[in-house]
Design an enzyme around this catalytic site. Structure first.
Site, PDB file in Angstrom:
ATOM      1  CE1 TYR A 123      -3.383  -2.620  -0.095  1.00  0.00           C
ATOM      2  CE2 TYR A 123      -4.406  -1.497   1.735  1.00  0.00           C
ATOM      3  CZ  TYR A 123      -4.453  -2.453   0.742  1.00  0.00           C
ATOM      4  OH  TYR A 123      -5.573  -3.236   0.598  1.00  0.00           O
ATOM      5  CE  LYS A 170      -0.059 -18.804   0.816  1.00  0.00           C
ATOM      6  NZ  LYS A 170      -0.860 -19.975   1.196  1.00  0.00           N
ATOM      7  CG  ASP A 203      -3.890 -20.075   2.571  1.00  0.00           C
ATOM      8  OD1 ASP A 203      -3.285 -19.855   3.641  1.00  0.00           O
ATOM      9  OD2 ASP A 203      -3.431 -20.818   1.686  1.00  0.00           O
ATOM     10  CG  ASP A 227      -8.027  -3.151   3.203  1.00  0.00           C
ATOM     11  OD1 ASP A 227      -9.091  -2.935   3.805  1.00  0.00           O
ATOM     12  OD2 ASP A 227      -7.723  -2.587   2.134  1.00  0.00           O
ATOM     13  CG  ASP A 231     -13.847  -4.952   4.295  1.00  0.00           C
ATOM     14  OD1 ASP A 231     -13.425  -4.176   5.176  1.00  0.00           O
ATOM     15  OD2 ASP A 231     -14.313  -4.565   3.201  1.00  0.00           O
TER      16      ASP A 231
END
Ligand code: ATP
Length: 338
Positions: A123, A170, A203, A227, A231
């Site tokens: 980002y 990850k 995951d 992020d 959500d």
């Protein structure tokens, strides 16, 4: 007297800002926590009026205040929130996900906080084209990983819940960047022996958030994963309309709903103001801790109790299965702040 800057935003921003103003007035009048609010425009509306999504005077006013409340902004969101986060070094993005009663929540005993690193990862905007290929650079530093890990462990310690931190990454694929993040969190965990520590691939985490959301306490993760997972967590407990967030630095903090400007329902009195009202609750909690001000902590508790009590009685906005308008719901909250 606390100086609060309030960015009123775009889309449903002005409507839910109006709700928050009423809550702030109630806190000021009924609970004796004196606040002075300065309303500010930033985002699409400001871009249209002044040519700048985040004019200098807005930034200066925010900087001089004790805390900032920010409603969602529209298309120019990146030019507002990313600049504010970077400029004010708001390195920790805190997103609680908690079951409230009478909510379309997957389970009724969910209570977690996602601590998302807020300054780096994919980002930072470092993207460029090489021929017909576009490349994005991912930055993960030891310093930023260490401070977010410490923040997560301190949060777990203060919460007094399961006392568990789950580090999400990850690292099996992104060995350098997430390898550093994972190792650093592991090292920090060794300085907090009273807190359980586990690591989880992103995951697996996205699956477990649905399979056993009640098993999480504090999740610490990098910017992009945080992020997305926050959500998902918001939806798991009933939707974006109930999801607050905080952006916290060492000296300043900004509070905002998780959701965006929701243009589809703007101006229709259909917005659930709880996300922004609960962000205001987080602000009082933070002000209370920072200034050792018990009245602020009490105000935070009263705001949360008001929202909890209302939805428990089945008084809800449309997005969570009710029929109340934004104003009607707000009135109910305000009437319980006594
Ligand atoms: P962004 O990319 O800025 O996060 P988005 O386009 O993903 O925004 P949001 O604005 O976050 O979308 O909202 C998605 C949908 O959820 C909206 O279209 C709206 O219907 C619903 N929604 C979001 N916030 C609220 C709210 N406070 N009250 C009611 N419904 C909401």
């Amino acid at each position: 007297m606390y100086q609060i800057s309030l960015i009123t935003g775009d889309g449903i921003g002005p409507e839910i800002s109006h709700s928050v103003l009423q809550v702030l007035n109630a806190v000021n009048d009924k609970l004796g926590v004196k606040v002075k609010v300065t309303e500010l425009e930033a985002g699409d509306i400001s871009l249209k009026k002044t040519g700048k999504a985040l004019p200098e005077y807005v930034l200066d006013t925010v900087k001089k205040s004790n805390a900032c409340l920010k409603a969602p902004v529209g298309e120019s969101a990146a030019d507002v929130i990313i600049v504010l986060r970077r400029y004010l070094d708001l390195y920790a993005n805190i997103r609680p996900a908690k079951s409230y009663p009478n909510m379309p929540s997957l389970k009724d005993n969910i209570d977690m906080i996602i601590v998302r690193e807020n300054t780096e990862d994919l980002y930072t905007g470092m993207e460029f084209d090489v021929g017909d290929t576009s490349i994005a650079l991912r930055t993960i530093s030891k310093k930023a990983s260490e401070r977010i890990a410490k923040y997560a462990f301190l949060t777990a310690q203060q919460r007094n819940k399961q006392k568990k931190v789950t580090c999400v990454h990850k690292a099996n694929v992104m060995r350098k960047t997430d390898g550093l993040f994972s190792r650093t969190c592991q090292e920090v965990s060794e300085t907090y022996p009273g807190i359980k520590f586990e690591q989880m691939y992103v995951d697996a985490c996205s699956m477990n958030l649905i399979r056993q959301p009640e098993s999480f306490d504090v999740i610490v993760t990098t910017n992009l994963f945080g992020d997305i997972l926050s959500d998902e967590a918001a939806q798991v407990v009933g939707g974006l309309g109930m999801a607050p967030a905080a952006n916290i630095g060492d000296n300043f903090a900004l509070f905002e709903p998780v959701h965006g400007a929701a243009f589809d329902i703007a101006g229709k009195q259909a917005a659930n103001p709880s996300s922004f009202i609960l962000s205001t609750k987080m602000m009082f909690e933070w002000l209370g801790m920072k200034n050792n001000d018990k009245r602020c902590c009490q105000a935070a508790q009263k705001i949360e109790d008001a929202v909890y009590g209302i939805v428990k009685e089945g008084i809800k906005t449309k997005d969570i299965g009710g029929s109340k308008t934004t104003s009607e719901f707000t009135q109910q909250v305000v009437s319980r702040i006594i």
